[in-house]
Design an enzyme around this catalytic site. Structure first.
Site, PDB file in Angstrom:
ATOM      1  CG  ASP A 256      -1.839   1.134   1.326  1.00 55.37           C
ATOM      2  OD1 ASP A 256      -2.097   1.759   0.266  1.00 55.37           O
ATOM      3  OD2 ASP A 256      -2.330   1.431   2.431  1.00 55.37           O
TER       4      ASP A 256
ATOM      5  CG  ASP B  20      -3.669   4.281  -2.109  1.00 57.85           C
ATOM      6  OD1 ASP B  20      -2.800   3.445  -1.808  1.00 57.85           O
ATOM      7  OD2 ASP B  20      -4.736   4.407  -1.468  1.00 57.85           O
TER       8      ASP B  20
END
Ligand SMILES: *[C@@H]1O[C@H](CO)[C@@H](O)[C@H](O)[C@H]1NC(C)=O
Ligand SMILES: *[C@@H]1O[C@H](CO)[C@@H](O)[C@H](O)[C@H]1NC(C)=O
Ligand SMILES: *[C@@H]1O[C@H](CO)[C@@H](O)[C@H](O)[C@H]1NC(C)=O
Ligand SMILES: *[C@@H]1O[C@H](CO)[C@@H](O)[C@H](O)[C@H]1NC(C)=O
Ligand SMILES: *[C@@H]1O[C@H](CO)[C@@H](O)[C@H](O)[C@H]1NC(C)=O
Length: 332
Positions: A13, A209
């Site tokens: 992430d 992201d």
């Protein structure tokens, strides 16, 4: 994680910092995962982090319980992990070992992470894997996310940038220090620029992201993209919308389908050209193929370039030079 290694599957992430895995004994709540829970007691190199350790103060609002540093991370979708901040060896590959790596041992974890054991935090903040391994990898990493589960991608730390990248400046917002911001300023559909004032994007900023599936745009930008896309797709039969995706088609009865191209345009002139697999999100195969973007609720919410739009590209993060690069055919 640990010595000997306990092999675990994790999410990576780029939108958060803290690495964590579910740990035994799971004191409060753990969701079910594919591998056994990490057992700290079976690792000879494991230790928990004391409240006075400088690593503890790198966390956002750490807690202290019985002189052990307690971490909590809450994500944008309200999922969370909470537990003891810990230190152990992390082996990324046979040649990539990080000793004294700090991560969370989660003993109070919500659902919302699928079946993985936890998450690698690749954000920009001091607690992230990128910052912790800075002396080894110089805050340089890249990945390719495959477009299907039968193809493969990669995640690499350190090394050199692939050639033939289209690059754009990595921007910073000190009030959100974990995020990699990019200067998105416009969108084109089939080569025609949509009529969106650039301030719609620049007022809130846009992050990249890997941990968000569907890109999020400011409401005004999204409605403009949706309208142009619907117009180009008007010959195809519509399909039911989902909670997040409001523009869906049933393409199952067509031999060939022509999807308009979508291009994301950045302040410094870079354009990111998306193909059908990066534009459509197949909710239910071709019978429910949806525009893989969504509008933010609020015009003041940050925009997100999510992983549907990143797949098949090499995505290269060069933090020291403040550049993000994109290359075609990254998973080939
Ligand atoms: C605090 O640590 C002591 C010593 O390790 C242990 O005996 C005790 O059970 C711990 N208390 C709690 C609430 O975890
Ligand atoms: C578990 O974590 C959540 C979210 O931080 C928190 O609200 C809750 O109080 C925690 N539960 C326990 C037993 O610590
Ligand atoms: C950083 O984000 C804050 C909060 O969204 C915003 O008010 C501010 O304008 C941003 N700063 C820059 C330099 O973009
Ligand atoms: C829809 O189909 C008609 C008839 O085949 C064609 O003339 C038209 O260009 C198509 N419209 C779009 C937006 O593709
Ligand atoms: C990079 O830019 C070139 C020239 O504008 C374009 O043809 C190519 O599709 C771009 N690559 C990506 C990954 O968007």
């Amino acid at each position: 994680f640990g010595t000997p290694e306990q092999e675990l599957t994790v999410i990576f992430d780029t939108g958060s910092d803290v690495t964590w895995i579910q740990c035994q004994p799971c004191l409060t709540s753990c969701y079910s995962q594919q591998e056994p829970l990490f057992a700290p007691a079976q690792s000879t190199t494991f230790s928990s982090v004391s409240c006075s350790d400088p690593a503890c103060s790198q966390l956002n609002s750490p807690d202290c319980s019985n002189n052990t540093c307690v971490y909590t991370v809450t994500y944008g979708d309200k999922s969370y992990t909470n537990g003891f901040y810990s230190e152990d060896t992390l082996t990324l590959s046979p040649t990539d070992t990080l000793t004294s790596f700090f991560f969370g041992c989660g003993v109070n974890n919500s659902d919302g992470f699928g079946k993985v054991a936890g998450l690698l935090g690749l954000g920009r903040g001091p607690a992230s894997l990128i910052s912790q391994s800075n002396t080894k990898y110089n805050s340089f990493f890249s990945y390719c996310l495959p477009s299907t589960s039968s193809s493969t991608g990669y995640l690499t730390f350190g090394g050199e940038a692939p050639t033939n990248l289209n690059s754009t400046q990595m921007l910073t917002n000190s009030s959100m220090p974990s995020f990699y911001f990019l200067g998105l300023q416009g969108i084109s559909v089939d080569g025609t620029q949509l009529d969106i004032p650039p301030t719609v994007f620049s007022n809130v900023g846009t992050i990249i992201d890997s941990g968000t599936v569907i890109s999020r745009l400011p409401p005004e930008a999204y409605s403009s993209l949706r309208d142009a896309f619907r117009q180009k797709m008007s010959n195809y039969s519509e399909a039911q919308a989902t909670n997040l995706l409001d523009t869906c088609y049933d393409l199952s009865s067509y031999d060939t389908v022509e999807i308009p191209t979508v291009s994301l345009e950045f302040e410094d002139g870079m354009a990111l050209d998306l193909d059908a697999s990066q534009i459509l999100f197949l909710v239910n195969g071709p019978s429910q193929a949806c525009l893989g973007f969504a509008g933010n609720k609020d015009a003041s919410d940050v925009g997100i370039i999510g992983n549907t739009q990143q797949r098949k590209f090499s995505v290269v993060y060069d933090v020291p030079n403040q550049v993000i690069g994109f290359g075609q055919g990254g998973c080939d």
